[in-house]
Design a protein around this motif. Structure first.
Motif, short mmCIF file in Angstrom:
data_model
loop_
_atom_site.label_atom_id
_atom_site.label_comp_id
_atom_site.label_asym_id
_atom_site.label_seq_id
_atom_site.Cartn_x
_atom_site.Cartn_y
_atom_site.Cartn_z
N TYR A 50 0.80 -1.22 0.00
CA TYR A 50 0.00 0.00 0.00
C TYR A 50 0.84 1.27 0.00
CZ TYR A 50 -3.28 -3.51 1.65
OH TYR A 50 -4.04 -4.64 1.77
N VAL A 69 0.10 4.99 1.49
CA VAL A 69 -0.83 5.60 2.44
C VAL A 69 -0.52 7.09 2.59
CG1 VAL A 69 -1.70 5.57 4.82
CG2 VAL A 69 -1.01 3.43 3.72
N VAL A 86 -5.78 5.25 1.13
CA VAL A 86 -5.05 4.00 0.94
C VAL A 86 -5.12 3.61 -0.54
CG1 VAL A 86 -4.82 1.58 1.63
CG2 VAL A 86 -5.66 3.28 3.28
N PRO A 111 -9.14 0.30 7.00
CA PRO A 111 -8.00 0.37 7.92
C PRO A 111 -8.42 0.75 9.33
CG PRO A 111 -8.12 2.36 6.61
CD PRO A 111 -9.17 1.42 6.08
N THR A 112 -7.58 0.41 10.30
CA THR A 112 -7.76 0.94 11.65
C THR A 112 -6.86 2.16 11.75
OG1 THR A 112 -6.07 -0.45 12.62
CG2 THR A 112 -8.31 -1.28 12.68
N SER A 140 -13.39 4.31 11.22
CA SER A 140 -12.94 4.24 9.83
C SER A 140 -14.12 4.31 8.86
CB SER A 140 -12.15 2.95 9.63
OG SER A 140 -11.44 2.99 8.42
N ILE A 143 -1.68 3.56 11.48
CA ILE A 143 -2.68 3.10 10.51
C ILE A 143 -2.34 1.67 10.14
CG2 ILE A 143 -3.71 3.49 8.24
CD1 ILE A 143 -2.75 6.47 8.60
N THR A 144 -3.32 0.79 10.30
CA THR A 144 -3.12 -0.63 9.98
C THR A 144 -4.07 -1.02 8.86
OG1 THR A 144 -2.57 -1.05 12.29
CG2 THR A 144 -3.04 -2.97 10.92
N VAL A 145 -3.50 -1.57 7.80
CA VAL A 145 -4.28 -2.06 6.65
C VAL A 145 -3.92 -3.53 6.51
CG1 VAL A 145 -4.85 -1.75 4.23
CG2 VAL A 145 -4.03 0.21 5.55
N GLU A 160 1.33 -2.14 8.83
CA GLU A 160 1.13 -0.98 9.69
C GLU A 160 2.11 0.13 9.35
OE1 GLU A 160 0.33 -1.42 14.07
OE2 GLU A 160 2.35 -0.58 14.16
#
Length: 162
Positions: free
Chosen positions: A38, A40, A86, A100-101, A117, A148-150, A154
């Motif tokens: 990703y 971001v 993202v 994402p978170t 989100s 940010i976690t996808v 992270e």
């Protein structure tokens, strides 16, 4: 990547770049990170009005965010609009199904804020500006860490908020 940067307002003519920099300095910050899969782009900006499709059709706003999925938090004192754009690293296209978170860790106050989100896009730019985030209360004059976690990837982005 040019499409992604342009949609986030990070490219443009010299005049618009200078204007954008002035807004960022006064209003918040933007950070960019790359993971294995990703690209971001994260923003911490002034709070923004968010509209459902029905509200947007009725009010025809000329600024703010159109909610595509999820719910909005309202505006108020110390509210900031925190968002994560993202993109697929291979194609450069914005992703709408990754949810994402987003967590803000205020390193000055010790506060932790989980950002709902919500999927949205700017009411003027439309689909090229699709992103996740929400309005949240964030104390000014603080050192912030955005996590940010996808999926299982992270990114951690730091910045000062006046």
């Amino acid at each position: 990547m040019a499409v992604a940067l342009s949609a986030c307002g990070l490219m443009g003519s010299a005049g618009s770049a200078a204007s954008a920099q002035g807004v960022v300095e006064a209003a918040g910050w933007t950070r960019i990170a790359v993971t294995s899969d990703y690209f971001v782009v994260a923003n911490v900006l002034p709070g923004e009005r968010m509209f459902t499709a029905a509200e947007a059709a009725k009010e025809r706003p000329n600024e703010g965010e159109l909610i595509l999925a999820g719910e909005a938090r309202g505006l108020g004192p110390h509210v900031r609009h925190v968002e994560a754009h993202v993109y697929d690293k291979r194609t450069g296209l914005p992703l709408t199904s990754v949810k994402p978170t987003i967590v803000i860790i205020n390193q000055t106050t010790g506060d932790r804020v989980d950002v709902e989100s919500t999927l949205m896009q700017d009411v003027n730019i439309g689909a090229p500006d699709v992103h996740y985030g929400n309005n949240v209360v964030v104390a000014g004059n603080s050192e912030l860490r955005l996590v940010i976690t996808v999926g299982n990837e992270e990114v951690t982005l730091d910045g000062h908020l006046d």
